[in-house]
Design a protein around this motif. Structure first.
Motif, PDB file in Angstrom:
ATOM      1  N   GLU A 196      51.079  -6.215  70.866  1.00 47.27           N
ATOM      2  CA  GLU A 196      50.616  -5.534  69.655  1.00 47.27           C
ATOM      3  C   GLU A 196      51.844  -4.906  68.993  1.00 47.27           C
ATOM      4  O   GLU A 196      52.680  -4.299  69.684  1.00 47.27           O
ATOM      5  CB  GLU A 196      49.643  -4.445  70.097  1.00 47.27           C
ATOM      6  N   PHE A 197      51.929  -5.037  67.682  1.00 47.30           N
ATOM      7  CA  PHE A 197      53.061  -4.499  66.941  1.00 47.30           C
ATOM      8  C   PHE A 197      53.194  -2.981  67.183  1.00 47.30           C
ATOM      9  O   PHE A 197      52.208  -2.276  67.208  1.00 47.30           O
ATOM     10  CB  PHE A 197      52.844  -4.788  65.451  1.00 47.30           C
ATOM     11  N   THR A 209      50.167  -5.572  75.713  1.00 48.86           N
ATOM     12  CA  THR A 209      49.709  -6.963  75.810  1.00 48.86           C
ATOM     13  C   THR A 209      48.187  -6.957  75.941  1.00 48.86           C
ATOM     14  O   THR A 209      47.571  -5.890  76.043  1.00 48.86           O
ATOM     15  CB  THR A 209      50.298  -7.672  77.046  1.00 48.86           C
ATOM     16  N   ARG A 210      47.627  -8.156  76.022  1.00 47.87           N
ATOM     17  CA  ARG A 210      46.177  -8.254  76.184  1.00 47.87           C
ATOM     18  C   ARG A 210      45.738  -7.836  77.581  1.00 47.87           C
ATOM     19  O   ARG A 210      44.589  -7.525  77.814  1.00 47.87           O
ATOM     20  CB  ARG A 210      45.766  -9.707  75.913  1.00 47.87           C
ATOM     21  N   LEU A 211      46.660  -7.851  78.563  1.00 46.59           N
ATOM     22  CA  LEU A 211      46.316  -7.417  79.925  1.00 46.59           C
ATOM     23  C   LEU A 211      46.251  -5.891  79.949  1.00 46.59           C
ATOM     24  O   LEU A 211      47.145  -5.226  79.408  1.00 46.59           O
ATOM     25  CB  LEU A 211      47.387  -7.866  80.926  1.00 46.59           C
ATOM     26  N   ALA A 212      45.234  -5.364  80.625  1.00 49.86           N
ATOM     27  CA  ALA A 212      45.057  -3.907  80.638  1.00 49.86           C
ATOM     28  C   ALA A 212      46.289  -3.212  81.219  1.00 49.86           C
ATOM     29  O   ALA A 212      46.790  -3.610  82.287  1.00 49.86           O
ATOM     30  CB  ALA A 212      43.826  -3.554  81.473  1.00 49.86           C
ATOM     31  N   ASP A 213      46.793  -2.215  80.509  1.00 50.37           N
ATOM     32  CA  ASP A 213      47.904  -1.368  80.959  1.00 50.37           C
ATOM     33  C   ASP A 213      49.194  -2.147  81.229  1.00 50.37           C
ATOM     34  O   ASP A 213      50.033  -1.704  82.019  1.00 50.37           O
ATOM     35  CB  ASP A 213      47.509  -0.568  82.213  1.00 50.37           C
ATOM     36  N   VAL A 214      49.352  -3.280  80.590  1.00 50.97           N
ATOM     37  CA  VAL A 214      50.607  -4.043  80.705  1.00 50.97           C
ATOM     38  C   VAL A 214      51.247  -4.111  79.315  1.00 50.97           C
ATOM     39  O   VAL A 214      50.597  -4.521  78.344  1.00 50.97           O
ATOM     40  CB  VAL A 214      50.373  -5.468  81.253  1.00 50.97           C
ATOM     41  N   VAL A 255      60.088 -10.122  74.287  1.00 51.19           N
ATOM     42  CA  VAL A 255      59.123 -10.125  73.182  1.00 51.19           C
ATOM     43  C   VAL A 255      59.742 -10.771  71.934  1.00 51.19           C
ATOM     44  O   VAL A 255      59.113 -11.584  71.260  1.00 51.19           O
ATOM     45  CB  VAL A 255      58.680  -8.675  72.853  1.00 51.19           C
ATOM     46  N   ARG A 256      60.985 -10.430  71.639  1.00 49.90           N
ATOM     47  CA  ARG A 256      61.608 -10.883  70.386  1.00 49.90           C
ATOM     48  C   ARG A 256      62.319 -12.219  70.507  1.00 49.90           C
ATOM     49  O   ARG A 256      62.686 -12.815  69.504  1.00 49.90           O
ATOM     50  CB  ARG A 256      62.683  -9.870  69.957  1.00 49.90           C
ATOM     51  N   GLY A 257      62.601 -12.689  71.743  1.00 52.06           N
ATOM     52  CA  GLY A 257      63.580 -13.762  71.918  1.00 52.06           C
ATOM     53  C   GLY A 257      64.950 -13.098  71.894  1.00 52.06           C
ATOM     54  O   GLY A 257      65.057 -11.897  71.608  1.00 52.06           O
ATOM     55  N   ASP A 279      59.468   2.707  71.939  1.00 49.56           N
ATOM     56  CA  ASP A 279      58.132   2.597  71.334  1.00 49.56           C
ATOM     57  C   ASP A 279      57.071   2.342  72.406  1.00 49.56           C
ATOM     58  O   ASP A 279      55.994   2.942  72.378  1.00 49.56           O
ATOM     59  CB  ASP A 279      58.104   1.453  70.311  1.00 49.56           C
ATOM     60  N   SER A 280      57.381   1.435  73.343  1.00 51.74           N
ATOM     61  CA  SER A 280      56.383   1.126  74.380  1.00 51.74           C
ATOM     62  C   SER A 280      56.134   2.344  75.261  1.00 51.74           C
ATOM     63  O   SER A 280      54.992   2.630  75.634  1.00 51.74           O
ATOM     64  CB  SER A 280      56.859  -0.038  75.262  1.00 51.74           C
TER      65      SER A 280
END
Ligand code: FAD
Ligand code: SF4
Length: 477
Positions: A426-427, A432-437, A444-446, A459-460
């Protein structure tokens, strides 16, 4: 205005007690030098016009408050300059050294745009924080209160370290796992020491260790510890593994002895600079001394390889790149540095085959620039019948990096990845779609930049803290 250094030195010398130890003399000299450097930093910072449209700031991924810390530096308020600088950047002294400023802050300085030469923002940033360390302004990380939640971070590169810093300051229990024997990621084993001194990186790692961050080294997640087990041990997990799959050379002879991967070559050189014994360096496999070196690629990794080879005592160093100077991805500043140091760039060339076992030459095809592709960049097109051979007894492949296949390596098919293998998040939050990951940095960016990895890590970590707070509020209801 500060005095000239030599005048001050003479004054100090005259006032000296008769007997002084060498250390005391050095200390005097250091203080004088520091004052001199303060003056130089202030002189440079005072060139900032405080233009009111800080393009430098908007083109810094961290949106560092550059005009304010330049003003503080210009007026001699260095400690305040440091406070402003460190408020938005976890590792200002690292960014000051290795950000490609010509593409970021400095390239957008209005003084530069008006043709008068940029304010050297990166050098001032480096100077402010180096000075802060020397003068004891960099404080230990002491959480306001301990928290019960724990976070497991996979990867001790700049993204993982920046996240660890934010989380630990908030009192979270943090463990950082890395498959390498030292923390730092590419700061430690990719970027050469002549651009980023290793003690500058280790000083930050040690600061985190003293704050209670636990480093679990030589631990390859997916092999030594499963991803699922790691998730079970922590309330949240941050994936900050970077990108390490090397793009390979094609063509006859591409597997010959003497053709090596850029990161193997740079890692060996960096390990030697730590004082490690590296057999492949000692036996010449990953050592350019006395060799004709050809580096293939036009990015920053290629620039690091050519400049390392020069320092190791190569007899010649050539860099082959399939586009021209104007279209190369690496920093123009790095190219200029490499040229000054004796590297020859052979633009518009592509390796077609490799001769000899071990390698003794690269069969090179000349290229020309054709029509622009969908991104607007002109594509290189072979010039038929233009082949010739470049002599080489060490060929270094620096063609870039791609993500490893994490869902397969970690037996986690639910981990969402793009068609390039980067983790989908998510921006802004890195969730991620996995819970708490969560995920951050190059994975993420390459392949990207240190400053972006720091931003993502911060940010994370902030998003993870918010999720912990939200969970506490729900539990309290
Ligand atoms: C040679 C080179 C030179 C560069 N020069 C510059 C430069 O001058 N300026 C700049 O801004 N950027 C530069 N970059 C890019 C920059 O280094 C990266 O963008 C940045 O380091 C990415 O940070 P990261 O934390 O995402 O990943 P990394 O720094 O790659 O760190 C990832 C860490 O994860 C660990 N890891 C991976 N998989 C696992 C696993 N399964 N289990 C445990 N640990 C794992 C790795 O060992 C590594 O320590 C350069 C890159 C290279 C290769
Ligand atoms: S972090 Fe990088 S881009 Fe931002 S001000 Fe510092 S050197 Fe410039």
């Amino acid at each position: 205005m500060a005095k000239q250094p030599m005048l001050k030195f003479v004054d100090v010398a005259r006032d000296m007690p008769v007997k002084r130890t060498a250390d005391e003399r050095n200390k005097d000299f250091d203080e004088i030098y520091a004052e001199y450097a303060d003056a130089k930093a202030a002189e440079q910072a005072s060139r900032c016009s405080q233009c009111g449209v800080p393009y430098c700031q908007s083109h810094c991924p961290l949106h560092n408050n550059i005009p304010d810390w330049l003003l503080m530096t210009a007026t001699g308020r260095l400690e305040e300059a440091y406070q402003i600088s460190q408020a938005t950047n976890t590792f200002p002294e690292i960014c000051g050294r290795i950000c490609p400023q010509d593409r970021l802050c400095e390239g957008n300085c209005v003084i530069e745009q008006s043709g008068h030469g940029t304010v050297t923002i990166g050098s001032v940033e480096k100077y402010i924080t180096d000075t802060a360390w020397e003068r004891g302004w960099v404080k230990e990380i002491v959480p306001f209160a301990e928290r019960g939640e724990s976070v497991g971070i996979i990867g001790a590169g700049p993204a993982g370290l920046a996240a660890a810093d934010v989380l630990r300051r908030a009192g979270v229990q943090v463990a950082v796992y890395d498959r390498n024997d030292r923390a730092g990621g590419l700061l430690t084993y990719g970027i050469p020491g002549f651009k980023l001194e290793k003690d500058v990186v280790m000083r930050r790692v040690e600061q985190l260790e003293r704050a209670g961050v636990k480093f679990v080294l030589n631990c390859n997640i997916g092999e030594d510890l499963s991803f699922q087990a790691l998730r079970g041990q922590h309330d949240a997990v941050l994936i900050a593994t970077g990108v390490y799959k090397t793009r390979d050379l094609k063509g006859p002879g591409a597997g010959a002895t003497g053709i090596v991967a850029a990161l193997d070559y740079l890692t060996a050189s960096n390990k030697v600079s730590f004082g490690d014994e590296v057999a492949e360096y000692d036996n010449g496999t990953l050592n350019a001394a006395g060799k004709k070196v050809v580096v293939i690629g036009g990015g920053d990794t290629a620039m690091d390889c050519v400049r390392t080879a020069i320092r190791q005592g190569a007899t010649s160093v050539k860099c082959l790149y399939r586009r021209d100077r104007h279209n190369m991805p690496g920093s123009q500043r790095e190219v200029a540095n490499a040229e000054e140091e004796g590297v020859t760039f052979v633009w518009l060339t592509n390796p077609k085959a490799f001769s000899g076992e071990p390698v003794s030459g690269v069969v090179v095809q000349r290229m020309k620039l054709g029509d622009p592709d969908s991104s607007g960049r002109q594509s290189p097109v072979p010039v038929e019948g233009s082949e010739y051979t470049e002599d080489a007894d060490l060929v270094i492949k620096a063609l870039g990096f791609e993500p490893e296949d994490l869902p397969a390596a970690w037996s986690e098919p639910e981990l969402p990845v793009s068609r390039w293998g980067t983790v989908q998040v998510e921006f802004n939050s890195g969730a991620t779609r996995l819970a708490d990951v969560y995920a951050a940095g190059d994975i993420v960016r390459g392949a990207s930049l240190v400053v972006w990895a720091i931003k993502d890590g911060r940010d994370s970590a902030t998003a993870i803290l918010k999720s912990f707070d939200a969970a506490r509020e729900i539990a309290a209801e």
